[in-house]
Write a protein that holds these residues in place. Sequence first.
Motif, PDB file in Angstrom:
ATOM      1  N   ILE A 189       0.887  -1.192   0.000  1.00  0.00           N
ATOM      2  CA  ILE A 189       0.000   0.000   0.000  1.00  0.00           C
ATOM      3  C   ILE A 189       0.905   1.217   0.000  1.00  0.00           C
ATOM      4  O   ILE A 189       1.727   1.397   0.903  1.00  0.00           O
ATOM      5  N   GLY A 190       0.796   2.018  -1.012  1.00  0.00           N
ATOM      6  CA  GLY A 190       1.690   3.166  -1.100  1.00  0.00           C
ATOM      7  C   GLY A 190       1.130   4.242  -1.984  1.00  0.00           C
ATOM      8  O   GLY A 190      -0.052   4.228  -2.344  1.00  0.00           O
ATOM      9  N   GLY A 191       2.015   5.160  -2.402  1.00  0.00           N
ATOM     10  CA  GLY A 191       1.595   6.267  -3.239  1.00  0.00           C
ATOM     11  C   GLY A 191       1.448   5.858  -4.679  1.00  0.00           C
ATOM     12  O   GLY A 191       1.568   4.682  -5.038  1.00  0.00           O
ATOM     13  N   ALA A 192       1.231   6.889  -5.566  1.00  0.00           N
ATOM     14  CA  ALA A 192       0.983   6.608  -6.983  1.00  0.00           C
ATOM     15  C   ALA A 192       2.201   6.036  -7.661  1.00  0.00           C
ATOM     16  O   ALA A 192       2.085   5.303  -8.638  1.00  0.00           O
ATOM     17  N   ASN A 193       3.409   6.348  -7.166  1.00  0.00           N
ATOM     18  CA  ASN A 193       4.631   5.895  -7.815  1.00  0.00           C
ATOM     19  C   ASN A 193       5.246   4.672  -7.105  1.00  0.00           C
ATOM     20  O   ASN A 193       6.410   4.358  -7.286  1.00  0.00           O
ATOM     21  N   THR A 194       4.507   4.003  -6.308  1.00  0.00           N
ATOM     22  CA  THR A 194       5.027   2.881  -5.537  1.00  0.00           C
ATOM     23  C   THR A 194       4.750   1.574  -6.281  1.00  0.00           C
ATOM     24  O   THR A 194       3.592   1.310  -6.633  1.00  0.00           O
ATOM     25  N   GLY A 195       5.812   0.783  -6.500  1.00  0.00           N
ATOM     26  CA  GLY A 195       5.634  -0.550  -7.100  1.00  0.00           C
ATOM     27  C   GLY A 195       5.812  -1.639  -6.052  1.00  0.00           C
ATOM     28  O   GLY A 195       6.515  -1.469  -5.057  1.00  0.00           O
ATOM     29  N   ALA A 196       5.231  -2.823  -6.353  1.00  0.00           N
ATOM     30  CA  ALA A 196       5.313  -3.902  -5.354  1.00  0.00           C
ATOM     31  C   ALA A 196       6.729  -4.382  -5.149  1.00  0.00           C
ATOM     32  O   ALA A 196       7.124  -4.785  -4.058  1.00  0.00           O
ATOM     33  N   GLY A 197       7.510  -4.311  -6.215  1.00  0.00           N
ATOM     34  CA  GLY A 197       8.870  -4.779  -6.076  1.00  0.00           C
ATOM     35  C   GLY A 197       9.786  -3.809  -5.425  1.00  0.00           C
ATOM     36  O   GLY A 197      10.919  -4.121  -5.091  1.00  0.00           O
ATOM     37  N   SER A 198       9.351  -2.634  -5.301  1.00  0.00           N
ATOM     38  CA  SER A 198      10.227  -1.609  -4.743  1.00  0.00           C
ATOM     39  C   SER A 198       9.891  -1.245  -3.328  1.00  0.00           C
ATOM     40  O   SER A 198      10.318  -0.224  -2.812  1.00  0.00           O
ATOM     41  N   LEU A 199       9.030  -2.020  -2.754  1.00  0.00           N
ATOM     42  CA  LEU A 199       8.671  -1.695  -1.377  1.00  0.00           C
ATOM     43  C   LEU A 199       9.841  -1.906  -0.452  1.00  0.00           C
ATOM     44  O   LEU A 199      10.586  -2.880  -0.577  1.00  0.00           O
ATOM     45  N   GLY A 200       9.980  -1.069   0.400  1.00  0.00           N
ATOM     46  CA  GLY A 200      11.040  -1.197   1.387  1.00  0.00           C
ATOM     47  C   GLY A 200      10.634  -0.530   2.663  1.00  0.00           C
ATOM     48  O   GLY A 200       9.481  -0.161   2.857  1.00  0.00           O
ATOM     49  N   GLY A 201      11.562  -0.332   3.480  1.00  0.00           N
ATOM     50  CA  GLY A 201      11.223   0.265   4.769  1.00  0.00           C
ATOM     51  C   GLY A 201      11.403   1.748   4.831  1.00  0.00           C
ATOM     52  O   GLY A 201      11.353   2.324   5.900  1.00  0.00           O
ATOM     53  N   SER A 202      11.644   2.380   3.710  1.00  0.00           N
ATOM     54  CA  SER A 202      11.878   3.831   3.730  1.00  0.00           C
ATOM     55  C   SER A 202      10.569   4.596   3.792  1.00  0.00           C
ATOM     56  O   SER A 202       9.515   4.101   3.371  1.00  0.00           O
ATOM     57  N   VAL A 203      10.637   5.866   4.235  1.00  0.00           N
ATOM     58  CA  VAL A 203       9.459   6.758   4.314  1.00  0.00           C
ATOM     59  C   VAL A 203       9.143   7.271   2.928  1.00  0.00           C
ATOM     60  O   VAL A 203      10.056   7.606   2.178  1.00  0.00           O
ATOM     61  N   PRO A 204       7.867   7.342   2.518  1.00  0.00           N
ATOM     62  CA  PRO A 204       7.536   7.815   1.169  1.00  0.00           C
ATOM     63  C   PRO A 204       8.024   9.244   0.965  1.00  0.00           C
ATOM     64  O   PRO A 204       8.020  10.069   1.876  1.00  0.00           O
ATOM     65  N   ASN A 205       8.439   9.483  -0.282  1.00  0.00           N
ATOM     66  CA  ASN A 205       8.810  10.854  -0.619  1.00  0.00           C
ATOM     67  C   ASN A 205       7.569  11.650  -0.996  1.00  0.00           C
ATOM     68  O   ASN A 205       6.439  11.145  -0.965  1.00  0.00           O
ATOM     69  N   SER A 206       7.783  12.943  -1.411  1.00  0.00           N
ATOM     70  CA  SER A 206       6.654  13.837  -1.673  1.00  0.00           C
ATOM     71  C   SER A 206       5.821  13.400  -2.841  1.00  0.00           C
ATOM     72  O   SER A 206       4.679  13.816  -2.969  1.00  0.00           O
ATOM     73  N   ASP A 207       6.395  12.626  -3.703  1.00  0.00           N
ATOM     74  CA  ASP A 207       5.615  12.170  -4.860  1.00  0.00           C
ATOM     75  C   ASP A 207       4.916  10.849  -4.615  1.00  0.00           C
ATOM     76  O   ASP A 207       4.293  10.294  -5.509  1.00  0.00           O
ATOM     77  N   ASN A 208       5.079  10.303  -3.452  1.00  0.00           N
ATOM     78  CA  ASN A 208       4.549   8.966  -3.214  1.00  0.00           C
ATOM     79  C   ASN A 208       3.587   8.942  -2.047  1.00  0.00           C
ATOM     80  O   ASN A 208       3.434   7.921  -1.374  1.00  0.00           O
ATOM     81  N   PHE A 209       2.926  10.171  -1.777  1.00  0.00           N
ATOM     82  CA  PHE A 209       1.909  10.207  -0.730  1.00  0.00           C
ATOM     83  C   PHE A 209       0.587   9.686  -1.270  1.00  0.00           C
ATOM     84  O   PHE A 209       0.246   9.902  -2.438  1.00  0.00           O
ATOM     85  N   ILE A 210      -0.130   9.004  -0.396  1.00  0.00           N
ATOM     86  CA  ILE A 210      -1.477   8.575  -0.786  1.00  0.00           C
ATOM     87  C   ILE A 210      -2.379   9.803  -0.912  1.00  0.00           C
ATOM     88  O   ILE A 210      -3.125   9.959  -1.871  1.00  0.00           O
ATOM     89  N   VAL A 211      -2.296  10.694   0.047  1.00  0.00           N
ATOM     90  CA  VAL A 211      -3.039  11.968   0.009  1.00  0.00           C
ATOM     91  C   VAL A 211      -2.009  13.078   0.020  1.00  0.00           C
ATOM     92  O   VAL A 211      -1.240  13.212   0.992  1.00  0.00           O
ATOM     93  N   ASN A 212      -1.987  13.846  -1.064  1.00  0.00           N
ATOM     94  CA  ASN A 212      -0.989  14.926  -1.201  1.00  0.00           C
ATOM     95  C   ASN A 212      -1.724  16.262  -1.382  1.00  0.00           C
ATOM     96  O   ASN A 212      -1.971  16.722  -2.487  1.00  0.00           O
ATOM     97  N   LEU A 213      -2.160  16.871  -0.273  1.00  0.00           N
ATOM     98  CA  LEU A 213      -2.903  18.151  -0.286  1.00  0.00           C
ATOM     99  C   LEU A 213      -2.210  19.144   0.647  1.00  0.00           C
ATOM    100  O   LEU A 213      -2.663  19.413   1.767  1.00  0.00           O
TER     101      LEU A 213
END
Length: 704
Positions: free
Chosen positions: A491-515
């Motif tokens: 479960i991640g932001g718009a630019n998150t792939g299943a293979g790239s999941l890791g333990g890092s905090v999402p960046n500004s482009d990978n928020f589920i809600v970006n308002l």
Amino acid sequence: MSKILKFSYKLLICFSLVYTLLFSIKAYSETNRISIGNSSITSRQTDSLKLYGINVEDLSNRTRAVLIGKRLKARWLILKRGNRLVIDIAGIKHFYNNRNGRRVLNMKNTRYISYAFHKKNGWRYLRVVLAFNKTIRYVHFINRQHKTEFDVDFKKNPMRKSLVKEILFLSKKHYEQIVIRAEKIVNWSKKIAKRDIKITIANSRLSENAKTAQNVSDRSNIVSVIKADKAGDASVIDIKLKKQGFVHFSSDATHIYVTLVDAKKSSKAIIVNGKRIKRETKYTGKPISINVKNADVIDLIRIIADVSKLNIIADDSVKGKITIKVKNIPWDQLLDLIMAQKGLEKEKVGNVIRIAPLGTMERERQARIAAISSRERLSVIEKPVTGTIPLSYVQAATAVPIIKKIVYSGSAKGHGFIVADKSNNAIIYSDTKANVERIKKAVKMIDKKKPIIEIDARIVEVAKSNEKDFGIQWGGNFKNSLSNNTTNIAIGGANTGAGSLGGSVPNSDNFIVNLPGANPLGNIGLAIGNVSGTYNLSLKLSLGELNGYTKTISTPKIITLDNEKGTIKRGVEIPYHEVVASGGSSLSQVSFKDATLKLEVTPHLTAAGTILLKIKATKDTPDYSNIVGGEPPINTNSIQSNVVVKNGSTIVLGGLFTKTDTHSTSGIPGLSRIPFFGWLFKNESETHPRKELLIFITTHVVKD
């Protein structure tokens, strides 16, 4: 024998009674009724009709005309004017040798009687016309056997008002006299109250000349003003006196004389209105005694000339007769009495006395003055005075129209002219000496230094702003293996792939809600995860509040003259591109619009010491934050007013207050409306800008 006499006597009595009865019946049948207006009376015609005579007799307010003739056939009528009676008598062959004629009667009611023969349709008749001095009211007509009577009754004419023609003031060496001349003076009265004399003339009216008030204070030592006014059917002449003195009244058929003598010039004591005053002896001539009846005035003047040893010249219009019986009175007093009785005046030059009707000498004096004035005007026209008058404070173009209205009564009529010399700010004139003096006086009236007025302005513009922003950004990931496989759930932001999941905090482009907030001034972040990195949750809040305060003060100052507009302007000109059609093609050109601070003031210093201000203040500024097509709009602030202020005081002309409240929300449809949890899916912003414009005006009169 006695029986025969008695029978004869009774027979004679019976015969007399019968004859009297028959004659009365016949006379009654030949008598006509009273007729009013046009009438046609017919009587029995005989073979010979003759008119032997006409008798006319005045009886008080009626006239009786008797036509002597037997059985006259008469017809009568009243002419339109109502003062003539026409009688036509038919069949008359003989009357005064059959000659037409007219006889002037000159009676109280009747003026004349005329008679003339006429023919109409072969029928001959005599026309008798009676002309009266009064208007006919009705005619009583009776046709008897041997005469025909006309009793004419008249209307009672209302008494005609006498016309007061003029009121003359005469200043003599030893006395002053007021002469009231009228058509006829029947009844008049006088009233003296301290310094006021009122003369009332009954049943009279005033002419336009008599109505004109006369201020004779510059010519008289006793009289100040003479006025005349109407009071019902009477005329009242009011004479205002400067001081009391001896007053003597006399009158004749057409004049009233008021003689005034100064009480200080006296040698004899007299009593006037219960006060003891003195009157001078003005008659010093040689005594004379005359007893004449209906004597010619000219002859009496010749006698006085012989006694006085003076040369007396009488005007051609001096005439009339007078009856005098005097004994041992001075010849000059007798001359004054004669002149007062006949409405005359005299003028003495050396040893020559000229006598003429009242008003003659005054008219001649006015004519001489007019002739002298005319000669002076002609001489001035031949030699006009030309020069210039420099002006110090007023403009020549402004001064010339004002001077023309003062000197030439609103027009350029006259012998001269004035023009404005704008280059030298002067007036060039060419006119008579008298008019030049008037022009110079007018220049002094208008060419005065104007007060200098200083206007200090404070234009204060205050701007306040308040902005609030709230935004949210959050997202996360989750990693888990299914059945020990390498398959992951994320479960991640718009630019998150299943293979790239890791333990890092999402960046500004990978928020589920970006308002985020529109103008974030601060951020609060929150991150949640585990050591193995199977899940991570990141939350970021953007919050901000901005309070602004701006105060702009403009201080324009103007110094100007009274009633002169002063203007001060400061700012920029904004260029604008415009497309103009020219010759079938379009051209682009640049025009400029003002974005300035401008103040226009016209002050006026009133007679009360206050200052009247006509003010117009504008402040236009470009708004670069709302550019349209590369060109900024112009924000306009303007105020216009008329106020009255005291010297040195300050007034506030305006308060233009502007407030704008803006509230905006953006979020995810549906989720942003969930109660309590909706704030996770939206952001909000609020703005509250306020602007206020104040103008302070302070005035000062600048002293020299």
